[in-house]
Design a protein around this motif. Structure first.
Motif, PDB file in Angstrom:
ATOM      1  N   ALA A  79       0.771  -1.149   0.019  1.00 45.44           N
ATOM      2  CA  ALA A  79       0.180  -0.179   0.114  1.00 45.44           C
ATOM      3  C   ALA A  79       0.829   1.371   0.012  1.00 45.44           C
ATOM      4  O   ALA A  79       0.578   2.174  -0.633  1.00 45.44           O
ATOM      5  CB  ALA A  79      -0.991  -0.129   1.224  1.00 45.44           C
ATOM      6  N   TYR A  80       1.964   1.226   0.789  1.00 45.30           N
ATOM      7  CA  TYR A  80       3.029   2.441   0.716  1.00 45.30           C
ATOM      8  C   TYR A  80       3.833   2.639  -0.737  1.00 45.30           C
ATOM      9  O   TYR A  80       3.615   3.650  -1.102  1.00 45.30           O
ATOM     10  CB  TYR A  80       3.850   2.245   1.783  1.00 45.30           C
ATOM     11  N   ALA A  81       4.131   1.576  -1.080  1.00 48.72           N
ATOM     12  CA  ALA A  81       4.963   1.558  -2.092  1.00 48.72           C
ATOM     13  C   ALA A  81       3.891   2.169  -3.423  1.00 48.72           C
ATOM     14  O   ALA A  81       4.407   3.084  -4.194  1.00 48.72           O
ATOM     15  CB  ALA A  81       5.530   0.172  -2.609  1.00 48.72           C
ATOM     16  N   LEU A  82       2.748   1.802  -3.465  1.00 50.64           N
ATOM     17  CA  LEU A  82       1.658   2.225  -4.645  1.00 50.64           C
ATOM     18  C   LEU A  82       1.532   3.677  -4.412  1.00 50.64           C
ATOM     19  O   LEU A  82       1.671   4.347  -5.186  1.00 50.64           O
ATOM     20  CB  LEU A  82       0.542   1.405  -4.602  1.00 50.64           C
ATOM     21  N   LYS A  83       1.330   3.951  -3.094  1.00 51.32           N
ATOM     22  CA  LYS A  83       0.918   5.523  -2.873  1.00 51.32           C
ATOM     23  C   LYS A  83       2.364   6.205  -3.146  1.00 51.32           C
ATOM     24  O   LYS A  83       2.017   7.466  -3.876  1.00 51.32           O
ATOM     25  CB  LYS A  83       0.636   5.590  -1.445  1.00 51.32           C
ATOM     26  N   ALA A  84       3.436   5.971  -2.812  1.00 51.21           N
ATOM     27  CA  ALA A  84       4.613   6.464  -2.905  1.00 51.21           C
ATOM     28  C   ALA A  84       5.060   7.032  -4.460  1.00 51.21           C
ATOM     29  O   ALA A  84       5.393   7.761  -4.892  1.00 51.21           O
ATOM     30  CB  ALA A  84       5.781   6.177  -2.232  1.00 51.21           C
ATOM     31  N   LEU A  85       4.648   5.924  -5.370  1.00 56.61           N
ATOM     32  CA  LEU A  85       4.750   5.839  -6.691  1.00 56.61           C
ATOM     33  C   LEU A  85       3.531   6.423  -7.492  1.00 56.61           C
ATOM     34  O   LEU A  85       3.783   6.531  -8.702  1.00 56.61           O
ATOM     35  CB  LEU A  85       5.239   4.506  -7.443  1.00 56.61           C
ATOM     36  N   GLY A  86       2.760   6.705  -6.936  1.00 57.71           N
ATOM     37  CA  GLY A  86       1.531   7.478  -7.156  1.00 57.71           C
ATOM     38  C   GLY A  86       0.629   6.337  -8.188  1.00 57.71           C
ATOM     39  O   GLY A  86       0.143   6.808  -9.375  1.00 57.71           O
ATOM     40  N   LEU A  87       0.611   5.233  -7.960  1.00 59.05           N
ATOM     41  CA  LEU A  87       0.070   4.222  -8.740  1.00 59.05           C
ATOM     42  C   LEU A  87      -1.311   3.781  -7.766  1.00 59.05           C
ATOM     43  O   LEU A  87      -1.354   3.687  -6.764  1.00 59.05           O
ATOM     44  CB  LEU A  87       0.911   2.990  -8.669  1.00 59.05           C
ATOM     45  N   ASN A  88      -2.439   3.532  -8.817  1.00 61.48           N
ATOM     46  CA  ASN A  88      -3.610   3.004  -8.284  1.00 61.48           C
ATOM     47  C   ASN A  88      -3.743   1.567  -8.507  1.00 61.48           C
ATOM     48  O   ASN A  88      -3.978   1.292  -9.701  1.00 61.48           O
ATOM     49  CB  ASN A  88      -4.736   4.069  -8.816  1.00 61.48           C
ATOM     50  N   ALA A  89      -4.083   0.789  -7.514  1.00 62.82           N
ATOM     51  CA  ALA A  89      -4.441  -0.764  -7.807  1.00 62.82           C
ATOM     52  C   ALA A  89      -5.777  -0.901  -7.472  1.00 62.82           C
ATOM     53  O   ALA A  89      -6.038  -0.721  -6.252  1.00 62.82           O
ATOM     54  CB  ALA A  89      -3.285  -1.454  -7.009  1.00 62.82           C
ATOM     55  N   ALA A  90      -6.444  -1.579  -8.428  1.00 63.53           N
ATOM     56  CA  ALA A  90      -7.596  -2.034  -8.003  1.00 63.53           C
ATOM     57  C   ALA A  90      -7.508  -3.350  -7.164  1.00 63.53           C
ATOM     58  O   ALA A  90      -6.530  -3.972  -7.168  1.00 63.53           O
ATOM     59  CB  ALA A  90      -8.403  -2.607  -9.407  1.00 63.53           C
ATOM     60  N   PRO A  91      -8.794  -3.720  -6.411  1.00 64.74           N
ATOM     61  CA  PRO A  91      -8.630  -4.832  -5.583  1.00 64.74           C
ATOM     62  C   PRO A  91      -7.852  -6.137  -6.141  1.00 64.74           C
ATOM     63  O   PRO A  91      -6.950  -6.756  -5.619  1.00 64.74           O
ATOM     64  CB  PRO A  91     -10.013  -5.063  -5.211  1.00 64.74           C
ATOM     65  N   ASP A  92      -8.285  -6.401  -7.256  1.00 67.71           N
ATOM     66  CA  ASP A  92      -7.758  -7.643  -8.131  1.00 67.71           C
ATOM     67  C   ASP A  92      -6.214  -7.542  -8.457  1.00 67.71           C
ATOM     68  O   ASP A  92      -5.614  -8.404  -8.367  1.00 67.71           O
ATOM     69  CB  ASP A  92      -8.506  -8.105  -9.467  1.00 67.71           C
ATOM     70  N   ALA A  93      -5.876  -6.428  -8.851  1.00 68.49           N
ATOM     71  CA  ALA A  93      -4.502  -5.989  -9.055  1.00 68.49           C
ATOM     72  C   ALA A  93      -3.681  -6.222  -7.757  1.00 68.49           C
ATOM     73  O   ALA A  93      -2.504  -7.168  -7.698  1.00 68.49           O
ATOM     74  CB  ALA A  93      -4.150  -4.751  -9.538  1.00 68.49           C
ATOM     75  N   ARG A  94      -4.230  -5.740  -6.676  1.00 66.32           N
ATOM     76  CA  ARG A  94      -3.663  -5.993  -5.312  1.00 66.32           C
ATOM     77  C   ARG A  94      -3.430  -7.340  -4.904  1.00 66.32           C
ATOM     78  O   ARG A  94      -2.498  -7.871  -4.663  1.00 66.32           O
ATOM     79  CB  ARG A  94      -4.276  -5.064  -4.326  1.00 66.32           C
TER      80      ARG A  94
END
Lengths: 218, 218
Positions: free
Chosen positions: A70-85
């Motif tokens: 969750a942190y890494a996605l936020k820090a890189l400005g990426l949005n992950a849908a639940p299935d991607a996560r």
């Protein structure tokens, strides 16, 4: 090394590929970001183990892996849908073994083999089964049992309790330099698996031996 | 926040710039490598504080700063002559204060001000003097006194002993998210100084307040 009774392996990075394999999944979901996301995710995952341990706040490795993602996605400005996560996290549940692992373990017949990892029992069971290694280990030991993470000595001490061996009987094998230092500090014989030709950490306890692949061990 | 009796600041990254200033020195010595060297150096420096603390192996922050620099140079394949190494280390002894620091501290007249940092007493004395801040602090407290590093609670507890205050009296201010979490977990009121618009760490104790510059505090 030949005479050691028990050989205990770290899991992630040592038996299981959580670098290239995780980066590949990250890159499929976020083209061009695979390496950056994989590296930051792994780095935060480790940081969280150390920070929680120092604060005396235990949370299991699956939770920390979710938080680090969750942190890494936020820090890189990426949005992950639940299935991607879910798909990204699955890469940490069932990472592939490195190519030489099965062959290397076969050559250790007669020794007591075990895993000691930060991973939860469920994560480790899934990874071992996925890699076709079920039944190869006398014990799969999770830091969860100590409720603190490596390199705290209580984690390494679980090996003695679970295998009924003395420190001197144990050869500990890990690809993580800081884990090699922690295990050496604890009193194990230690082999650092330096897969990527990195320098060893400065000022920490030095392992007894260094190899580049697990099949160079015996 | 207005009512807090004591305001305690972290040093590196909070009062003193160890990002741009260190990167600039690194870049002068190793053109094109400034950012990479500065970041890896800082990251390993922090890792070593956490790892040594967990292994129960205390070594002072100056030693860890030297070791982290040695590792970062090796990992990046850079060779540093002794005078270059000394100049790089000097950047950690006398980092410049952030531009608003002096003005912000002036606005806190009437409160007990202190520093709590991983740095050694000698490093902190040099940085405070270099920044023209000598005499502004009732106490400059080093983790050296606890022989363990943040975020271990023993470090934050030094504030109570040295200032003779209760947890509830203390506002702790830091630019490091993990330090904010550790201080909050310990029981201080905490302000996270988010200078660079970063996401806060996931799953750790959440600070009471967030500002972007120290002069937004009161």
């Amino acid at each position: 090394m030949e005479a050691m009774r028990a050989v205990v392996f770290d899991a992630y990075g040592t038996l299981f590929d959580v670098q290239d394999a995780v980066a590949a999944v990250c890159d499929r979901r976020f083209p061009g970001y695979g390496k950056a996301l994989g590296e930051l995710w792994r780095r935060k995952q480790l940081e969280y183990t150390w920070l929680c341990s120092l604060m005396g706040q235990y949370r299991d490795f699956w939770r920390l892996t979710e938080d680090a993602l969750a942190y890494a996605l936020k820090a890189l400005g990426l949005n992950a849908a639940p299935d991607a996560r879910r798909e990204l996290l699955e890469a940490y549940r069932t990472p592939p073994p490195y190519p030489e692992v099965s062959r290397a373990l076969e050559a250790m017949v007669g020794k007591t083999l075990a895993i000691l990892s930060n991973g939860t029992a469920e994560m480790l069971r899934a990874a071992v089964a996925n890699a076709g290694l079920a039944g190869r280990f006398a014990a799969v030991i999770s830091a969860d049992e100590a409720r603190v993470y490596k390199p705290h000595p209580d984690v390494y001490a679980r090996v003695l309790t679970r295998l009924g061996v003395a420190k001197e009987d144990v050869l500990f094998v890990t690809a993580n330099a800081w884990d090699a230092a922690g295990a050496k500090q604890f009193g194990f014989r230690v082999c650092w698996l330096n897969r990527f030709g990195m320098p060893f950490d400065e000022g920490l306890a030095v392992p007894d031996r260094v190899v580049e692949r697990l099949d160079q061990l015996f």
